[in-house]
Design an enzyme around this catalytic site. Sequence first.
Site, PDB file in Angstrom:
ATOM      1  N   GLU A 126       0.478  -3.916   1.467  1.00 22.11           N
ATOM      2  CA  GLU A 126       0.504  -4.712   0.589  1.00 22.11           C
ATOM      3  C   GLU A 126      -0.393  -5.762   0.852  1.00 22.11           C
ATOM      4  O   GLU A 126      -0.351  -6.439   2.162  1.00 22.11           O
ATOM      5  CB  GLU A 126       2.159  -5.317   0.660  1.00 22.11           C
ATOM      6  CG  GLU A 126       2.991  -4.177   0.142  1.00 22.11           C
ATOM      7  CD  GLU A 126       4.362  -4.811   0.031  1.00 22.11           C
ATOM      8  OE1 GLU A 126       4.564  -6.081   0.060  1.00 22.11           O
ATOM      9  OE2 GLU A 126       5.529  -4.059   0.321  1.00 22.11           O
ATOM     10  N   GLU A 156       8.797  -3.504   5.945  1.00 22.06           N
ATOM     11  CA  GLU A 156       8.915  -5.076   6.496  1.00 22.06           C
ATOM     12  C   GLU A 156      10.544  -5.142   7.141  1.00 22.06           C
ATOM     13  O   GLU A 156      11.129  -5.854   6.534  1.00 22.06           O
ATOM     14  CB  GLU A 156       8.791  -5.790   5.184  1.00 22.06           C
ATOM     15  CG  GLU A 156       7.427  -5.649   4.642  1.00 22.06           C
ATOM     16  CD  GLU A 156       7.218  -6.928   3.670  1.00 22.06           C
ATOM     17  OE1 GLU A 156       6.169  -7.248   3.156  1.00 22.06           O
ATOM     18  OE2 GLU A 156       8.173  -7.508   2.975  1.00 22.06           O
ATOM     19  N   TYR A 175       0.105 -11.570   3.483  1.00 24.64           N
ATOM     20  CA  TYR A 175       0.209 -12.625   2.297  1.00 24.64           C
ATOM     21  C   TYR A 175      -0.382 -13.939   2.806  1.00 24.64           C
ATOM     22  O   TYR A 175      -0.855 -14.574   2.140  1.00 24.64           O
ATOM     23  CB  TYR A 175       1.267 -12.466   1.725  1.00 24.64           C
ATOM     24  CG  TYR A 175       2.010 -11.382   0.938  1.00 24.64           C
ATOM     25  CD1 TYR A 175       1.595 -11.154  -0.256  1.00 24.64           C
ATOM     26  CD2 TYR A 175       2.785 -10.437   1.679  1.00 24.64           C
ATOM     27  CE1 TYR A 175       1.750 -10.030  -1.060  1.00 24.64           C
ATOM     28  CE2 TYR A 175       3.058  -9.128   0.865  1.00 24.64           C
ATOM     29  CZ  TYR A 175       2.725  -8.975  -0.513  1.00 24.64           C
ATOM     30  OH  TYR A 175       3.298  -7.742  -1.129  1.00 24.64           O
ATOM     31  N   ASN A 188       1.259  -5.136   5.861  1.00 29.59           N
ATOM     32  CA  ASN A 188       1.426  -6.303   4.591  1.00 29.59           C
ATOM     33  C   ASN A 188       0.925  -7.591   5.178  1.00 29.59           C
ATOM     34  O   ASN A 188       1.633  -8.428   5.816  1.00 29.59           O
ATOM     35  CB  ASN A 188       2.854  -6.243   4.218  1.00 29.59           C
ATOM     36  CG  ASN A 188       3.082  -4.820   3.736  1.00 29.59           C
ATOM     37  OD1 ASN A 188       2.650  -3.870   3.620  1.00 29.59           O
ATOM     38  ND2 ASN A 188       4.659  -4.638   3.284  1.00 29.59           N
ATOM     39  N   ARG A 191       1.646   4.245  -3.504  1.00 27.41           N
ATOM     40  CA  ARG A 191       2.844   3.884  -2.690  1.00 27.41           C
ATOM     41  C   ARG A 191       3.876   3.380  -3.457  1.00 27.41           C
ATOM     42  O   ARG A 191       3.957   2.416  -4.143  1.00 27.41           O
ATOM     43  CB  ARG A 191       2.292   2.881  -1.682  1.00 27.41           C
ATOM     44  CG  ARG A 191       3.303   2.257  -0.614  1.00 27.41           C
ATOM     45  CD  ARG A 191       2.897   1.244   0.372  1.00 27.41           C
ATOM     46  NE  ARG A 191       4.023   1.125   1.090  1.00 27.41           N
ATOM     47  CZ  ARG A 191       4.561  -0.200   1.244  1.00 27.41           C
ATOM     48  NH1 ARG A 191       4.148  -1.076   0.381  1.00 27.41           N
ATOM     49  NH2 ARG A 191       5.771  -0.383   2.090  1.00 27.41           N
ATOM     50  N   HIS A 224      13.156   0.319   1.291  1.00 23.46           N
ATOM     51  CA  HIS A 224      12.572  -0.761   0.931  1.00 23.46           C
ATOM     52  C   HIS A 224      13.798  -1.720   0.576  1.00 23.46           C
ATOM     53  O   HIS A 224      13.861  -2.017  -0.450  1.00 23.46           O
ATOM     54  CB  HIS A 224      11.689  -0.637  -0.127  1.00 23.46           C
ATOM     55  CG  HIS A 224      10.407  -1.848  -0.100  1.00 23.46           C
ATOM     56  ND1 HIS A 224       9.124  -1.751  -0.450  1.00 23.46           N
ATOM     57  CD2 HIS A 224      10.826  -2.951  -0.519  1.00 23.46           C
ATOM     58  CE1 HIS A 224       8.644  -2.930  -0.648  1.00 23.46           C
ATOM     59  NE2 HIS A 224       9.673  -3.726  -0.782  1.00 23.46           N
TER      60      HIS A 224
END
Length: 448
Positions: free
Chosen positions: A354, A174, A302, A300, A85, A129
């Site tokens: 991610e 994002e 985290y 994504n 990616r 991005h």
Amino acid sequence: MTTPDSAPTTMPAFPSTFTWGVATSAYQIEGGATADGRGPSIWDTFTHTPGKITDASTGDVACDHYHRYAEDVDIIASLNVDSYRFSIAWPRVQPDGSGAWNEAGFDFYSRLLDKLAEKNIAAHVTLYHWDLPQALEDKGGWLNRDTAAHFAVYAAEVARRFGNRVATIATHNEPWCTANLGYGTGQFAPGMADPAAAVSASHHLLLSHGLAMQAMRKLNVSAKLGIVLNQWTATPATDSAADIKAAEVEWARSVAWFMDPIFKGSYPELALANNDCSLLSIHENDFNDIRQDIDFLGVNYYFRAFVSTETPPRQPEFKLGKTDMGWEIYPQGLTELLVKLHAEYTLPPVYITENGMAVADQLQDGANGRQVKDQPRIDYLKMHLAALHDAMQAGVDVQGYFYWSLLDNFEWNSGYLRRFGLIYVDYDTQQRTLKDSAHWYRNFIKEQ
């Protein structure tokens, strides 16, 4: 679902059709800031503004991937992953964000795609991005509705050229960060700190996604089309009514604010009531444009949001510690997030686009040459893959996982102080060294 207190000793088996990958983004790795006609982006401007980046660095060179892409694809192939990616730098292929195309820029990505195909690695492309052409920012950036229309033209051109050579195309990565960190807090480019501007920017980002989806659909490309959103659960710090309500507001403002328009055609009322919407301008057909069918959702993950209304805010226990970014390690939040999304929305196939950990890695000279012992990252991977498997067992259609990141890279306003990579990059020499986590990931995939 069990709450982990350490990394699992045995790993679950994933389906044979499961996609395994690594991820990067253009500004963070490419360098070549002025090479072959590339125009300036908002991140070029931002990083060259004193005081914006912790270590006063820029992405002018970064990992020099623009010149070293062949070596990097060889490294990707060595990891046993089947997918990569990456993002296309809009100012590299269209320097002003409108008007003329830069053929040298498109040639770079074409060569990259050729090299990936040579190694039987599927390409997963992100169109945006965060590196908006500076020329568009000069006209208002994402606060200007026209930027959404320019983005759709750009998306269609990339799809026309590459839409039958890549596996997926994501419109945005994002948009929460683009809007809130770029326009709301000023931490990211373009550096504006205005909560009302963040809300307006987020609407134009969503609109650009919908317009781009429609423009690409008309081309009947083989690539699957979707979007990548950063998401988290919101855990109330206590069982007080105030904390519970604050957690509900956090979910509405962060996750539902982007999911609801795409899947339900409206903004959540709780978020509208708790956002500064004074600059928000919604035109008659906007939600019809935004609410386009998507072939996949990139998630994504985290950390979770731990929501406290106390002063100072109550902190989580950090039972599993923190990453080098200071983020709580909370793998079960990935399960909780996916299960909650599955319950609240009719989801297309999901990719974890991610997930990864910043570690204060140290390069060492070992008996077999250079090595980086990063056991915490291996433990992080084990726990999050186990949590992902739990979500799949609960019925969530997850079809792939991309570790962030392939390489240590330019980590936005942290500069080069934070290392997420499976591959250690010596920025002085550009030498790449596989960390222990890269060897673990390679062997884990081989055993699947």
